[in-house]
Design an enzyme around this catalytic site. Structure first.
Site, PDB file in Angstrom:
ATOM      1  N   CYS A 188      -6.369   4.826 -13.454  1.00  0.00           N
ATOM      2  CA  CYS A 188      -6.896   3.469 -13.381  1.00  0.00           C
ATOM      3  C   CYS A 188      -5.835   2.572 -13.986  1.00  0.00           C
ATOM      4  O   CYS A 188      -5.296   2.873 -15.040  1.00  0.00           O
ATOM      5  CB  CYS A 188      -8.203   3.363 -14.168  1.00  0.00           C
ATOM      6  SG  CYS A 188      -8.749   1.657 -14.351  1.00  0.00           S
TER       7      CYS A 188
ATOM      8  N   LEU B  51       1.346  28.801   6.086  1.00  0.00           N
ATOM      9  CA  LEU B  51       0.024  29.236   5.630  1.00  0.00           C
ATOM     10  C   LEU B  51      -0.502  28.138   4.725  1.00  0.00           C
ATOM     11  O   LEU B  51       0.058  27.910   3.646  1.00  0.00           O
ATOM     12  CB  LEU B  51       0.167  30.528   4.815  1.00  0.00           C
ATOM     13  CG  LEU B  51      -0.312  31.813   5.490  1.00  0.00           C
ATOM     14  CD1 LEU B  51       0.555  32.079   6.706  1.00  0.00           C
ATOM     15  CD2 LEU B  51      -0.228  32.971   4.513  1.00  0.00           C
TER      16      LEU B  51
ATOM     17  N   VAL C 183      -3.228  26.640   2.293  1.00  0.00           N
ATOM     18  CA  VAL C 183      -4.432  26.877   1.483  1.00  0.00           C
ATOM     19  C   VAL C 183      -4.914  25.531   0.956  1.00  0.00           C
ATOM     20  O   VAL C 183      -5.939  25.007   1.359  1.00  0.00           O
ATOM     21  CB  VAL C 183      -4.142  27.875   0.343  1.00  0.00           C
ATOM     22  CG1 VAL C 183      -5.364  28.048  -0.551  1.00  0.00           C
ATOM     23  CG2 VAL C 183      -3.744  29.222   0.931  1.00  0.00           C
TER      24      VAL C 183
ATOM     25  N   GLU D  15       1.337  21.174  -0.940  1.00  0.00           N
ATOM     26  CA  GLU D  15       2.786  21.138  -0.723  1.00  0.00           C
ATOM     27  C   GLU D  15       3.069  20.727   0.713  1.00  0.00           C
ATOM     28  O   GLU D  15       3.822  19.802   0.953  1.00  0.00           O
ATOM     29  CB  GLU D  15       3.395  22.535  -0.953  1.00  0.00           C
ATOM     30  CG  GLU D  15       3.522  22.929  -2.393  1.00  0.00           C
ATOM     31  CD  GLU D  15       4.661  22.224  -3.108  1.00  0.00           C
ATOM     32  OE1 GLU D  15       4.748  22.382  -4.342  1.00  0.00           O
ATOM     33  OE2 GLU D  15       5.464  21.509  -2.473  1.00  0.00           O
TER      34      GLU D  15
ATOM     35  N   GLU E 202       1.757 -11.936  -6.409  1.00  0.00           N
ATOM     36  CA  GLU E 202       1.885 -13.392  -6.575  1.00  0.00           C
ATOM     37  C   GLU E 202       2.833 -13.959  -5.518  1.00  0.00           C
ATOM     38  O   GLU E 202       2.551 -14.987  -4.918  1.00  0.00           O
ATOM     39  CB  GLU E 202       2.404 -13.712  -7.987  1.00  0.00           C
ATOM     40  CG  GLU E 202       2.509 -15.198  -8.246  1.00  0.00           C
ATOM     41  CD  GLU E 202       2.877 -15.533  -9.684  1.00  0.00           C
ATOM     42  OE1 GLU E 202       2.748 -14.647 -10.563  1.00  0.00           O
ATOM     43  OE2 GLU E 202       3.296 -16.671  -9.936  1.00  0.00           O
TER      44      GLU E 202
ATOM     45  N   ARG F 134      10.803 -17.656 -19.741  1.00  0.00           N
ATOM     46  CA  ARG F 134       9.747 -17.182 -20.653  1.00  0.00           C
ATOM     47  C   ARG F 134      10.307 -16.162 -21.641  1.00  0.00           C
ATOM     48  O   ARG F 134       9.913 -16.135 -22.798  1.00  0.00           O
ATOM     49  CB  ARG F 134       8.547 -16.614 -19.903  1.00  0.00           C
ATOM     50  CG  ARG F 134       7.370 -16.383 -20.828  1.00  0.00           C
ATOM     51  CD  ARG F 134       6.115 -15.988 -20.103  1.00  0.00           C
ATOM     52  NE  ARG F 134       5.254 -17.087 -19.730  1.00  0.00           N
ATOM     53  CZ  ARG F 134       4.402 -17.700 -20.546  1.00  0.00           C
ATOM     54  NH1 ARG F 134       4.311 -17.337 -21.823  1.00  0.00           N
ATOM     55  NH2 ARG F 134       3.626 -18.669 -20.120  1.00  0.00           N
TER      56      ARG F 134
ATOM     57  N   GLU G 222      -2.464 -11.783 -20.221  1.00  0.00           N
ATOM     58  CA  GLU G 222      -1.151 -11.202 -20.494  1.00  0.00           C
ATOM     59  C   GLU G 222      -0.868 -10.860 -21.957  1.00  0.00           C
ATOM     60  O   GLU G 222      -0.273  -9.820 -22.250  1.00  0.00           O
ATOM     61  CB  GLU G 222      -0.062 -12.162 -20.010  1.00  0.00           C
ATOM     62  CG  GLU G 222      -0.061 -12.357 -18.521  1.00  0.00           C
ATOM     63  CD  GLU G 222       0.831 -13.500 -18.106  1.00  0.00           C
ATOM     64  OE1 GLU G 222       1.914 -13.239 -17.591  1.00  0.00           O
ATOM     65  OE2 GLU G 222       0.434 -14.670 -18.309  1.00  0.00           O
TER      66      GLU G 222
HETATM   67  C1  LIG Z   1      -0.490  15.765  -7.209  1.00  0.00           C
HETATM   68  C2  LIG Z   1       0.171  17.092  -7.291  1.00  0.00           C
HETATM   69  C3  LIG Z   1       0.401  17.648  -8.526  1.00  0.00           C
HETATM   70  C4  LIG Z   1       1.050  18.866  -8.623  1.00  0.00           C
HETATM   71  N1  LIG Z   1       1.279  19.380  -9.860  1.00  0.00           N
HETATM   72  C5  LIG Z   1       1.912  20.544  -9.988  1.00  0.00           C
HETATM   73  C6  LIG Z   1       2.164  21.069 -11.275  1.00  0.00           C
HETATM   74  O1  LIG Z   1       1.783  20.505 -12.300  1.00  0.00           O
HETATM   75  N2  LIG Z   1       2.842  22.226 -11.341  1.00  0.00           N
HETATM   76  C7  LIG Z   1       3.269  22.892 -10.236  1.00  0.00           C
HETATM   77  O2  LIG Z   1       3.873  23.945 -10.368  1.00  0.00           O
HETATM   78  N3  LIG Z   1       3.028  22.416  -9.002  1.00  0.00           N
HETATM   79  C8  LIG Z   1       2.369  21.270  -8.857  1.00  0.00           C
HETATM   80  N4  LIG Z   1       2.124  20.768  -7.606  1.00  0.00           N
HETATM   81  C9  LIG Z   1       2.573  21.516  -6.431  1.00  0.00           C
HETATM   82  C10 LIG Z   1       1.454  22.293  -5.718  1.00  0.00           C
HETATM   83  O3  LIG Z   1       0.205  21.793  -5.984  1.00  0.00           O
HETATM   84  C11 LIG Z   1       1.420  23.727  -6.090  1.00  0.00           C
HETATM   85  O4  LIG Z   1       2.645  24.319  -5.805  1.00  0.00           O
HETATM   86  C12 LIG Z   1       0.298  24.506  -5.391  1.00  0.00           C
HETATM   87  O5  LIG Z   1       0.106  25.705  -6.042  1.00  0.00           O
HETATM   88  C13 LIG Z   1       0.554  24.742  -3.919  1.00  0.00           C
HETATM   89  O6  LIG Z   1      -0.538  25.432  -3.370  1.00  0.00           O
HETATM   90  P1  LIG Z   1      -1.200  25.052  -1.983  1.00  0.00           P
HETATM   91  O7  LIG Z   1      -2.194  26.076  -1.687  1.00  0.00           O
HETATM   92  O8  LIG Z   1      -1.702  23.689  -1.979  1.00  0.00           O
HETATM   93  O9  LIG Z   1       0.035  25.152  -1.025  1.00  0.00           O
HETATM   94  P2  LIG Z   1       0.129  24.807   0.499  1.00  0.00           P
HETATM   95  O10 LIG Z   1       0.629  23.426   0.665  1.00  0.00           O
HETATM   96  O11 LIG Z   1      -1.117  25.153   1.212  1.00  0.00           O
HETATM   97  O12 LIG Z   1       1.291  25.832   0.904  1.00  0.00           O
HETATM   98  C14 LIG Z   1       2.532  25.746   0.282  1.00  0.00           C
HETATM   99  C15 LIG Z   1       3.556  26.720   0.885  1.00  0.00           C
HETATM  100  O13 LIG Z   1       3.252  28.049   0.519  1.00  0.00           O
HETATM  101  C16 LIG Z   1       3.229  28.883   1.649  1.00  0.00           C
HETATM  102  N5  LIG Z   1       2.222  29.903   1.400  1.00  0.00           N
HETATM  103  C17 LIG Z   1       0.992  29.704   0.873  1.00  0.00           C
HETATM  104  N6  LIG Z   1       0.371  30.880   0.724  1.00  0.00           N
HETATM  105  C18 LIG Z   1       1.198  31.821   1.188  1.00  0.00           C
HETATM  106  C19 LIG Z   1       1.126  33.227   1.293  1.00  0.00           C
HETATM  107  N7  LIG Z   1       0.062  33.868   0.900  1.00  0.00           N
HETATM  108  N8  LIG Z   1       2.173  33.894   1.808  1.00  0.00           N
HETATM  109  C20 LIG Z   1       3.263  33.222   2.223  1.00  0.00           C
HETATM  110  N9  LIG Z   1       3.390  31.898   2.144  1.00  0.00           N
HETATM  111  C21 LIG Z   1       2.376  31.195   1.625  1.00  0.00           C
HETATM  112  C22 LIG Z   1       2.910  27.954   2.787  1.00  0.00           C
HETATM  113  O14 LIG Z   1       3.354  28.467   4.019  1.00  0.00           O
HETATM  114  C23 LIG Z   1       3.632  26.706   2.383  1.00  0.00           C
HETATM  115  O15 LIG Z   1       4.981  26.785   2.748  1.00  0.00           O
HETATM  116  C24 LIG Z   1       1.469  19.547  -7.464  1.00  0.00           C
HETATM  117  C25 LIG Z   1       1.221  18.990  -6.205  1.00  0.00           C
HETATM  118  C26 LIG Z   1       0.579  17.784  -6.112  1.00  0.00           C
HETATM  119  C27 LIG Z   1       0.339  17.211  -4.769  1.00  0.00           C
HETATM  120  S1  FES Z   2      -7.603   0.491 -11.018  1.00  0.00           S
HETATM  121 FE1  FES Z   2      -9.326   1.011 -12.188  1.00  0.00          FE
HETATM  122  S2  FES Z   2     -10.486  -0.777 -12.196  1.00  0.00           S
HETATM  123 FE2  FES Z   2      -8.638  -1.358 -11.196  1.00  0.00          FE
END
Ligand SMILES: Cc1cc2nc3c(=O)[nH]c(=O)nc-3n(C[C@H](O)[C@H](O)[C@H](O)COP(=O)(O)OP(=O)(O)OC[C@H]3O[C@@H](n4cnc5c(N)ncnc54)[C@H](O)[C@@H]3O)c2cc1C
Ligand code: FES
Ligand code: FES
Length: 1337
Positions: free
Chosen positions: A152, A261, A263, A267, A810, A888, A1269
């Protein structure tokens, strides 16, 4: 993909209703589906990358193995709609409505004042809702954890948490403040009887009744039980296949080795959206039992690779609670990483396999898995194999040892053994939901009952293109005693082995290298402690771990927050209908909490509406040689390309100086400069086409940083100057003259709602209607009119509400709205555009980075005799408001201090960055923090407490500022004394000193900082406002004024004013929108003065109405409002009145230093205490006390909301938010993933806010004061508290006296400033010898 491919029906439920989608598109997210196809616009798009939580919905699924329904909060912006097959989705609309039954969460967040602009509110409500569906009585820790993935930008979080606390186990009390401070209950018993802390009355809240929640659709249960076949969805470019068995999956992978793949899609979704990747085949393995199973083996727990991180955490937590400690140390290390892994919404969907297989160098799990040598099972159609996660598993950047047809089936996390110690550390910019800077897993195994190392594995992320093992170092340590010699050897070898190129992506090279050593040191001490315990060897404990050093081993921990807000109650006799001074709830808050409040992009689509996507420059400075749109125009759905050629009026634009273009004509002057736009039938088609527009450039030389601009004298003229006294004499008199510098980084506005515009041509006389998220309807109107070549009278700009502005809307919005208007005019149909977060950050500029250089002369007593300060701001590629902002900064160069001889020079640097612009504080924060630097330095040199030097120089009644304004009605001393008293400052100082004596690696710091902020637009003509009041014959009142509602509660305050003047209840008055056809020539809603200006205009309009009604009131004193209105109407009295107001007696000439720039000043004081971790640079905001003079508050709840929101935005500015540009001007940080605004976890552990009592201000409506501000500047108290703590750390290394600390005080800067043995082992490279990844702009 051929259209003959079979496609199934996608079936899911939304808010209990069945949805059947025959043409499900795998590229479409759930959010787009909800908003576009189902018209459910309550869930918001804030970032599209899982980083803000605005899109949070609850997904419920039946889990056959557990035989139960599982409810999960997920990010709808990352969930492919196809992943929802046979799931039930609950959105904000599904839980409550203002028109029927409002849900208790919605009621409480609104009534606790936890919704300002409201754009984040539905997402926050849904996170809370999901938590309560799973746990009806959560603890505050659980609530804070549930919000790790929500942001927020307005509220500062405190009111949200206080509202949600009422659901928690600790409801009813603030949770008890620590350190001897009283709890909230006690504060209510204050002897100052007119002081109150009741911002809301929890006794009026509806109870939570879990039996009232919607049930999982029974039809869905039946469908799930019946379905057992593979399903497939086919989109325009991508097919989605959900196999039903492992063998099917392996066949598919053999057939489509390049298939992804998916899940969690956390990513893949990011790659497709932001890296322009296209994966034609997606396989979803979530329903394959082998991929989601959890098996307990003899050696550990085997997790199917599609197990989510939530399942991983729950399983490991259970094991830790049941199995002996020495067996679960690997589990504990994984849990330590998961605690800081993303937010709940991401953990709920993302798979373990996704984290491993992405092979990201900053994966948080891989270092632990590698250090623990986890076993992985890999399968393909051809068979199964097992491999260990070792140094051969990752073969390159985002590459693994798996063959294309193989998949990761499972991973075994082993039990630990006796004599094995494993730790995991993650260091990031922000604690909650941030990717790692450095992350590591460290595992040491000892020969039985000894301190001799049998095996050791140190694995690091963030230090190479893959997760790496420090193999050589580890080899050196095997067979050694775990003692000081080993430590020395380890850090020596680590410093040699784990190195980075000075140009390494991610930058922070010195810091990252230092971290590898510091984190090992933490591990070393942790193991030492454990060895001492396990071997019961007192010698190890007492001889090797000094008590002061043990602080290095404490994991980062923050207690749930507690808070107190105090304000003056309305006088006892005030009539109940007189709402001025009462904590009235923001009048849109309930609608915002139910998702029924309409923002620009929530407006229903017109049938013939088109969408626009920008084409922007990829070069900082270049001639445009050609623009080739051939490929783009061939793509499906594309209608046209719009560019400078389509401007029928003038292409020149700009808020003050016409030094910008709507579309770049032949030259681009920054990356992100708008060149043209593609118009198409849908957003997706427009975006795809915009990416293939080919622009050829001839590059020209560019200037990116302030230092480059100084070297090349690239300034916008004139150089600004403000001077008082005799500088020469002042320096001559001084005992000491000291020079110093500070660079203050810029800041992204990060309003949750990005820029958005919808243009609707009217087909007659060039008329066009613009619906825009803007703080400046007048400029939006006039800029569009100019580009279209029509008079302003043909253009109407309408603003219902905006999802946050903070200055960013603005002036900078009007380029987009003009572009959209030009496109709509060309196509003769409605055109819409809402920028994606990364586009918004790329093109729209932010707060100006500043460089402050000062020379201060002072006496031994600490008395300052002269100050000479030069400010350099990075204005970017156009002037925009940069001169006013610099002015300012100069107005604030003395903060609240009376310095006899002072001079400020202001250089506005012309660079090739996107034009920087207004941002809450408008140069004031940069001006004032520089003054606090020199006053701090003076104290440091003289060996005096900083607060003493500050107090000594504080202005007094009648003092004259450097701009020759006499200070009257000064309340700063009162604020100061009250803040000292509230914080028990001197006691606290003793406690801090004592803490620092006892802790070597954690230090605390304390600072109390006063603020003075001039109120008025410094451009005199803007200090005017208009209002229009219509009274209808039924007695209802439609109020319109010149200000826009952006969460600051302006409409609420204006209704309070109207209600008081007209003496009618608030419920009879309505504000619908701000529009240029009701109140013309409005000044922007900015400079904190909107309540002052519009309030008086409303007052005047209402007075006119009142005068006209008076004869009828006099005639029928017992009549009602409605009676008088009707009587006047039948008597042919005009029941519409406008009001106008201009601030009297102001006007200032900067050249001559004559006149009065400000109507009055706002004052405030904040005291903050922080704790830093000297080894990592982390800091914790422990306590903050704020005393703010808001005059007679119009609405204490709104004013406190502004104070806390601004304060936290300032905390972001001064400690966290860092825009990182490449040397060629490319912005690396373009979204919440890489640019960190404060989250829930960043608010001070205790936050005490009090409004100064008995401080009426005769210069503003009902004796109130401006508030938007000034409180932002109070966050400098956190910055200087950090500096204070660093001083204590430096003193341990015998470093004393002033030192430079740039803003923001990030972990990197804090760690680097805490110079010690480890920092000395890392030698910085000569800056001349390499190109860094990022530069300080
Ligand atoms: C907002 C945000 C915050 C995040 N924070 C972190 C964090 O703090 N730390 C961190 O380490 N990562 C972080 N990530 C990265 C991500 O979330 C992680 O890496 C997560 O574990 C990916 O899992 P997924 O199932 O979403 O992957 P997907 O996007 O579904 O897949 C990712 C990749 O893995 C491959 N894959 C998946 N499963 C298999 C399998 N069984 N065999 C072969 N290939 C496979 C897929 O083909 C693809 O290439 C963040 C991402 C976001 C968007
Ligand atoms: S972003 Fe949370 S109230 Fe505006
Ligand atoms: S919009 Fe989905 S997390 Fe930001």
């Amino acid at each position: 993909m051929a259209s003959t491919v079979k496609t199934d029906e996608l079936v899911f439920f939304v808010n209990g209703k069945k949805v059947i989608e025959k043409n499900a598109d795998p590229e479409m997210t759930l959010l787009t589906y909800l908003r576009r196809k189902l018209g459910l616009t309550g869930s918001k798009l804030g970032c599209g990358e899982g980083g803000c939580g605005a899109c949070t919905v609850m997904v419920s699924r039946y889990n056959p193995s557990q035989e139960k329904i599982v409810h999960l909060a997920v990010n709808a912006c990352l969930s492919p709609v196809c992943s929802l097959h046979l799931a039930a989705v609950t959105t904000i609309e599904g839980i409550g409505s203002v028109t029927s039954r409002i849900h208790p969460i919605q009621e409480r967040i609104a009534k606790a004042h936890g919704s300002q602009c409201g754009f984040c509110t539905p997402g926050i409500v849904m996170s809370m809702y999901t938590l309560l569906r799973n746990n009806t009585l959560p603890t505050m820790e659980e609530i804070e954890e549930a919000f790790q993935g929500n942001l927020c930008r307005c509220t500062g979080y405190r009111p949200i948490l206080e509202g949600m606390r009422t659901f928690s186990k600790s409801s009813g009390c603030c949770g008890a403040l620590q350190n001897g401070n009283s709890c909230c209950m006690k504060s209510k018993e204050t002897d100052e009887t007119d002081f109150t802390s009741r911002l809301f009355d929890s006794s009026e809240f509806k109870p939570l009744d879990p039996t009232q929640e919607p049930i999982f659709p029974p039809e869905l249960l039946m469908l799930i039980q019946k379905t057992s076949t593979q399903v497939q969805f086919q989109g325009e470019r991508v097919s989605w296949i959900q196999p039903n068995s492992l063998s099917d999956l392996l066949c598919l992978k053999a057939k489509h080795p390049d298939a992804k793949l998916v899940v969690g899609n956390t990513e893949v979704g990011i790659e497709m959206k932001f890296k322009n990747m296209l994966y034609p085949v997606i396989i979803a393995p979530n329903y394959i039992p082998e991929m989601t199973s959890v098996l307990h083996s003899e050696d550990g727990i085997v997790f199917g690779s599609a197990c989510t991180l939530t399942v991983l955490a729950e399983t490991l937590k259970k094991a830790v609670s049941k199995v002996p400690d020495n067996k679960t140390r690997v589990f504990q290390a994984v849990l330590a990483q998961l605690k800081w892994f993303a937010g709940q919404q991401i953990r709920n969907v993302s798979g373990i396999g996704g984290n491993v297989m992405t092979a990201s160098p900053i994966s948080d799990l891989n270092p632990v898995f590698m250090a623990a040598n986890c076993k992985m099972t890999i399968v393909s159609k051809d068979g199964k194999r097992e491999v260990r996660m070792d140094d051969k598993f990752f073969t390159g950047y985002r590459k693994t040892a798996l063959k294309p047809n193989e998949i990761l089936l499972s991973i075994e996390i082993p039990y630990s053994r006796k004599g094995q110690y494993i730790s995991a550390f993650k260091q990031a910019q922000r604690r909650d939901d941030d990717i790692a800077i450095v992350t590591c897993g460290m595992n040491a195994i000892f020969h039985e009952s000894t301190t001799i190392v049998k095996d050791i594995k140190l694995s690091y992320g963030g230090m190479a293109e893959t997760t790496v093992l420090a193999k050589k170092t580890c080899e050196q340590l095997i067979g050694k005693q775990w003692n000081e010699d080993l430590l020395q050897e380890a850090v020596y070898h680590l410093a040699q082995e784990i190195t980075l190129s000075p140009s390494a992506p991610g930058g922070m090279v010195q810091y990252r290298q230092t971290l590898t050593l510091s984190l090992f040191y933490k591990f070393y001490l942790t193991v030492l402690q454990n060895l001492a315990n396990d071997l019961m060897d007192k010698n190890i404990a007492s001889s090797l771990i000094l008590p002061a050093y043990a602080s290095a081993t404490d994991a980062f921990h923050k207690d749930p927050i507690s808070s107190v807000q105090l304000f003056q109650a309305v006088p006892p006799g005030q009539e109940i209908d007189d709402v001025v001074g009462r904590p009235l709830v923001h009048l849109s808050a309930l609608k915002q909490a139910t998702g029924e409040a309409i923002y620009c992009d929530d407006m229903p689509r017109f049938q013939n509406e088109l969408y626009l996507a920008l084409v922007t420059s990829t070069k900082a400075h270049a001639k445009i040689l050609s623009i080739d749109t051939t490929e783009a125009l061939k793509l499906p759905g594309v209608v046209c390309f719009v560019s400078a050629k389509d401007i029928s009026g003038s292409n020149a634009t700009g808020p003050v100086f016409q030094d910008e273009t709507v579309f770049a004509d032949d030259e681009v002057t920054c990356i992100g400069h708008i060149i043209g736009a593609v118009v198409a039938d849908t957003q997706e088609h427009a975006n795809r086409a915009a990416k293939v527009v080919n622009v050829a450039y001839k590059e020209l030389s560019y200037i990116i940083t302030i230092q480059e601009a100084i070297a090349k004298k690239s300034f916008y003229e004139p150089i600004r100057k403000l001077e008082k006294g005799n500088l020469k004499k002042g320096f001559e008199e001084a005992d000491h003259v000291l020079e110093g510098e500070i660079h203050i980084g810029g800041q992204e506005h990060f309003y949750l709602e990005t820029h958005c515009a919808l243009a609707v041509p009217k087909m007659e006389e060039g008329e066009i209607e613009l619906f825009v998220s803007t703080q400046n309807p007048h400029a939006t109107q006039s800029h569009a009119a100019k580009a279209l070549g029509v008079p302003s009278s043909r253009v109407v700009c309408r603003v219902k509400r905006i999802g946050g502005g903070f200055g960013g809307k603005e002036t900078r919005n009007s380029i987009l709205s003009t572009v959209v208007a030009v496109a709509a005019n060309k196509m003769k149909c409605p055109v819409r555009c809402m920028l994606s977060r990364d586009e918004d950050m790329l093109v729209s500029g932010g707060r100006h980075p500043f460089f402050g250089k000062y020379k201060v002369g002072f006496m031994k007593t600490g008395q300052v005799t002269a100050v000479d300060v030069s400010y350099y701001s990075n204005a970017g590629n156009s002037i925009d408001l940069s001169f006013s902002i610099m002015e300012r900064a100069l107005f604030h160069m003395d903060n609240v201090y009376n310095i006899p001889n002072i001079r400020g020079l202001g250089y506005v640097c012309k660079t090739n960055l996107p034009s920087n612009t207004a941002f809450r504080g408008f140069g004031g924060p940069q001006g004032m923090i520089t003054s606090e630097c020199w006053i701090n330095d003076v104290a440091s040199v003289c060996g005096l407490p900083a607060e003493e030097v500050r107090r000594k120089h504080m202005c007094k009644e009648g003092d004259i500022t450097p701009f020759n304004q006499i200070l009257n009605d000064l309340t700063i001393e009162r604020c100061w004394e009250e803040c000292l008293k509230n914080s028990q400052y001197y006691c606290l100082r003793d406690q801090v000193n004592e803490f620092n004596r006892q802790h070597r690696w954690k230090k605390r710091g304390l600072a109390i900082i006063p603020v003075k902020f001039g109120i008025s637009f410094t451009v005199t003509f803007l200090n005017q406002a208009g209002a229009l009041v219509h009274v209808y014959t039924d007695g209802s009142v439609l109020l319109t004024h010149g200000g826009t509602e952006m969460g600051q509660g302006l409409h609420t305050k204006m209704i309070q004013v109207a209600s008081k003047v007209l003496k009618i209840p608030v419920s009879k008055i309505y504000v619908s929108e701000t529009s240029t056809n009701t109140v013309p020539n409005t000044s922007p809603t900015a400079a904190s003065v909107s309540s002052d200006l519009n309030g008086m205009a409303v007052y005047n309009a209402c007075q006119t109405i009142l005068k006209r009604l008076k004869p009828y009131q006099d005639k029928h004193p017992d009549g009602t409002w409605e009676d008088w209105v009707r009587a006047a109407y039948f008597d042919r009295v005009n029941l519409s009145a406008n009001g106008f107001y201009k601030i009297p007696d102001i006007g200032y000439d900067f050249e001559k230093n004559e006149g009065i720039p400000f109507s009055y000043f706002s004052y405030g004081v904040a005291c903050s205490e922080v704790e830093i971790d000297c080894l990592t640079g982390d800091h914790k905001n422990l306590h903050t006390w704020i005393v703010m003079d808001v005059g007679n508050s119009l609405n204490p709840a709104i004013d406190i909301g502004q104070i806390e929101g601004a304060f936290m935005q300032g905390v972001g500015l001064f400690t966290l938010e860092e825009l990182r540009y490449s040397p060629s001007g490319y912005l690396h940080t373009r979204g919440p993933g890489s640019y960190k605004i404060p989250g829930f976890g960043d608010i001070p552990g205790t936050l005490h806010v009090s409004l100064l009592r008995e401080a009426p201000n005769s210069k503003a409506i009902f004796c109130s004061k401006a508030i938007g501000e000034p409180p932002l500047l109070l966050a400098t108290s956190v910055f200087f508290a950090i500096k204070d703590a660093i001083s204590a750390a430096r003193a341990e290394s015998n470093l004393t006296g002033p030192f430079r600390l740039d803003s923001p005080a990030t972990p990197e800067r804090i760690r680097n400033a805490c110079a010690d043995y480890f920092t000395k082992l890392i030698h910085p490279q000569d800056p001349q010898t390499f190109t860094p990844w990022a530069v300080q702009v």
